[in-house]
Each structure stands twice: as C-alpha cells, then as structure tokens.
Design an enzyme around this catalytic site. Structure first.
Site: not given
Ligand code: BG6
Length: 506
Positions: A194-195, A257
C-alpha cells in the site's frame, strides 16, 4: 569505471553508512520486475531501484531483470529505462554516465505466464539466486505468474513476491487472488504494497503517536470527540477509465490507503515495530469496524460523481463526459466509520476522498473534546476545542490548535483566540531528499521486513467493511450525487457530519 564508482560512493557513502554495514544480511540476489515496460515501473520502480543502487543500499552484485510481454532486446529495454531515469530520477541524480552504468545491469526477457518456455528462460538466467519478484502487472496475472514461477522452481525459500492493489474488487475476488498467491508462496514471502505506508509522513504518524507521551492519555473516546481523514485530489479520470470506472472511490482509496491511515490512528500501541506486532494491532481495528447496513448507509455514507466545473483554474469536463458515457461509479465518497471497541466507542471517524476536488491534500484532523466547563464563557468568546491537524501531503506539517489570551487590558475577563503550535516537517528536514515511497518499500522487501506491507487478513477485513457499504448502497438504491468539478463534493457530504453535530475542517 573508477570515476563512476567514485560518483556512486560520493552520493551514498557519507549519508548511508548503516546501509552499507547491513548489506551482507540481504539474501536477495536478483530483482525481477514483471510489467517492466508499464507505467508503475517507469515512473516509480525503476527510479526507486536506481536511487537505492546509487546510494549503495543494495548488496554488491544485485542483478536486475526486466520482464514483460513486449518483444524487446535488452538494449532496447535499457534505453527505455535510461529515458525513465533521465525524466524521473531525483534532482542531482541524473548524470547520463551514472544512469548508463545502472541500466547496463538490467537484463530483459519477454515473458508470458502461459508460455512455460519463457519462464524456463527466466529460471536459467536466475540460476540459484534468491529473487524478489515484483508483479507490476494487472492483478489477473498474479495467479498465473505465481504458478508458472512455482513450476519453474522460483518460489522456494529465499524468493519473495511483491504485489499491489487492486487485490480484488470485493472480498470474494480478493480471496481468489490471495489463494492463487498462497498456492505458490507462504504468507511470509508475500509483500502486499500500500504505497501510503511507504510515505515518510505516514510513518511519522507512528512516531508522533508513540514517540511522544503527550497524546496517549487523551487518545481515546474520553479525550477525542471525532477524527477526520481527507484524501482530496484535483485530478480526474486521467487515462485510467479501464480500471477506475466500475471501481470507484471506495475501492480505489478507502479500502486501502484510507483504512490503513485509520488503522494507524486508532490502533493500540504495538509492543514493537516488528511486522507481527504492528499488523496484529491494525487488524484488531479493521475487525472492529461496524459494518454499514441498508438502514444505516443513507445517513453514514455519501457517494458523489463530478460534473463539469473548474480544475486548476481551467474549465473541466464532468466524469461522464470524460468517459464518453453515463456511469454509476462514484468519484467521491464520504463515510462515517465507527470502531466498536473500548477505546473508540462513540467516536466517529469521518473519511472523505474524491477526484476533481478544490485542492489536493491528505490530512488527518483529531478533534479533542471541549474543556468540561468554561470559566471564560461570559465575555471571552467561545472556546474552540483543541485540534491536532496532521498534514501528510503536499506539505508535511503538524499543527496543534490551542486557546491563548489576546493581549489587552480588558477588565471584564480575558479574550481568547485560537492559535496554532506549528511543526513544519518540510522545513525542519529541508535538507533531506524526499524519497519515492517505493524506495522504502523495495528496501524493506529486500530486507524481508513486512512491517509496512499489508497482511492478508487486513485486506480481507477491509473488503468486508467496504463490501457492506456497497451492499447497503445497492439495497437502498443509492447512486452517486453530482458535484461540480473543483468543489468539495456533494452537499450531502456536509450534511453527513452535521447530522452528528460535527463539521469538516476546511
Ligand atoms: C492510487 C489510486 O492508489 O493512489 C489513485 O489508484 C490515486 O487513484 C493515488 O490518485 C493517490 O496517491 P498519492 O500518492 O498521489 O496520494
């Protein structure tokens, strides 16, 4: 050649001694980038690998293999990678000769998971070296790639795989994808990106909560009235119709996110920063999210879709016009989340995200409770409850609002005003290069550290909650409300918080 080494050492050595010391511990010998000709590889992954290599953070001799469907020669791929770096490497890191030195370490193979011969060719290039396989491909290929790698003997101990969202579009499809991965890799070998977790400021949230004694005693329903999390974007559909339409804001941003941010804000203090400790705390929060129902969804969740308006000062088309047809996909979502546990009972967490909003920022606002009794009430004006405003992007800063006395000689009581105690992280660390989130994540995956990666049970708990909203919307016949591009979303989003006596921080 010596000059190039000197250039590399110059950029890396002074700042990164600790990385050099731990190089020996890294088991990964080859990094294989599947989808190496795609957008993610070009914009994020190749630049991140280059930065890490250039700063000597990867073990000496690490090999890189680009793999994709395109029939390119290694030299053609290297030229593409060099172009990506000339455009996307960090400022000061773009010397053509250093870029050339890096890209010549890249091999390239045309790969097709359905053609075992191509995977066998990869296996023979890799030999006995342990690999980090990055699946920067469409998720439909995760399963076929994993099983082809397994058949070729490339999934045993030492091999790791990185995958990214979307891991499914609901709980059932995420289970299917994760089952396919699990047939080839153990959970400890699977790194789900999950960046947002790679962003410095998101990790700073952990530092803020657990590196300071100040907040913890108040960090619960007794001290906190409500919490807001906003991820506002000004971009529209971009060139992503194929993925975005039919997916929408809940699946694209909330399931991953935003729920990760919520989990970090709401979790209990983990015993350490170790992957199991942190992820065990996050999953408890995600499992405590109260599902929405057909009865609660109308008052707790708003869907919107942008119409024509203004974006960055220019006229902007509506979503349906951009798409070329009508659509029921939401480009905006606002939801009241309730965490049913002892710490958070009764505290709303409002989540809001959308495309084509008035400005781009990500912010968490923690609204503390008002003082129990105001001795200033008569003449001093209203007391605004304290707020902790954590701005994650584009600027990084933390602001704590406090009531202070206005200077003056009033004899009928002090006049108070809300002031901010400001901590500008962008300013305090202005000499430190801001990294691409993927640099941290790639390095952690090379190290085998899963703390900043999402575990399977987290993905599933998040889908369960998001699925409950979709099911509620479908049962209640709720479709997205229009909002003008460049606004703050549909008016119903304002009504959502006001219904519970709160309002969005603007
Ligand atoms: C991605 C979403 O995961 O995150 C995009 O698919 C979104 O729709 C992006 O634009 C936002 O990321 P960032 O890092 O720009 O906040």
């Amino acid at each position: 050649m010596a000059a190039l080494c000197a250039a590399r050492r110059y950029a890396g050595a002074a700042q990164h001694q600790e990385a050099i010391i731990t190089q020996e511990n890294r088991a990964v010998g080859t990094i294989v980038l599947f989808g190496a000709t795609g957008d993610l590889a070009r914009r994020m992954l190749i630049p991140s690998l280059y930065h890490l290599w250039r700063e000597d953070r990867l073990a000496e001799g690490t090999r890189f293999i680009g793999a994709a469907r395109s029939d390119l020669t290694p030299n053609e791929f290297r030229a593409q990678a060099a172009d990506a770096l000339t455009a996307g490497a960090a400022t000061g890191y773009r010397e053509p000769e250093v870029i050339a030195d890096f890209v010549r370490r890249f091999d390239y193979l045309a790969i097709d998971a359905d053609h075992p011969a191509t995977i066998a060719a990869l296996a023979s290039r890799v030999g006995s070296s342990a690999c980090l396989h990055y699946f920067a491909t469409a998720p439909q290929l995760y399963g076929p790639l994993a099983s082809a790698l397994k058949a070729a003997g490339l999934t045993g101990d030492g091999h790791r795989v990185i995958v990214e969202k979307p891991i499914g579009h609901d709980l059932a499809s995420s289970i299917a994808i994760d089952d396919a991965l699990a047939a080839a890799f153990r959970e400890e070998q699977i790194f789900r990106v999950d960046h947002y977790l790679g962003k410095e400021t998101v990790q700073n949230l952990i530092a803020l909560r657990f590196g300071n004694a100040l907040f913890e005693p108040l960090w619960r329903s007794e001290g906190i009235d409500f919490v807001e999390i906003t991820v506002a974007e000004t971009v529209g559909l971009e060139a992503r119709a194929g993925y975005y339409d039919g997916s929408g804001a809940l699946r694209d941003m909330v399931q991953n996110h935003m729920l990760q941010l919520l989990a970090l804000v709401a979790m209990e203090p983990p015993a350490s920063l170790d992957a199991a400790a942190v992820r065990n705390e996050k999953i408890k929060v995600l499992r405590s999210l109260r599902p929405l129902t057909a009865a609660s969804v109308a008052s707790h969740a708003v869907a919107g879709q942008y119409g024509p308006g203004v974006a960055d000062g220019k006229p902007a088309r509506g979503y349906a016009e951009e798409l070329g047809r009508a659509s029921a996909t939401e480009t905006f979502a606002a939801v009241r989340a309730d965490i049913d546990n002892w710490r958070w009972a009764g505290v709303p967490f409002y989540l809001r995200t959308g495309k084509r909003l008035a400005s781009r920022y990500t912010e968490i606002v923690v609204h503390f409770r008002a003082v129990p009794y105001s001795i200033f009430a008569k003449d001093g004006g209203l007391l605004a409850p304290n707020k902790l405003i954590i701005r994650l992007q584009p600027e990084e800063n933390v602001r704590l609002t406090l009531m202070a006395k206005e200077p003056g000689l009033e004899r009928d009581g002090a006049r108070l005003r809300e002031l901010g105690l400001d901590l500008s992280l962008s300013e305090a660390f202005k000499d430190v290069r801001r990294r691409i989130a993927y640099e941290r994540l790639l390095l952690d995956a090379v190290d085998g550290d899963q703390t900043l990666f999402v575990r399977r049970d987290e993905i599933e708990a998040a889908w369960e909650w998001v699925d409950s909203i979709h099911a509620g919307w479908a049962a209640a016949g709720i479709t997205p409300r229009p909002y003008a591009a460049g606004s703050w979303g549909p008016a119903a989003s304002i009504a959502l918080t006001e219904r519970f006596g709160h309002s969005w921080h603007e």
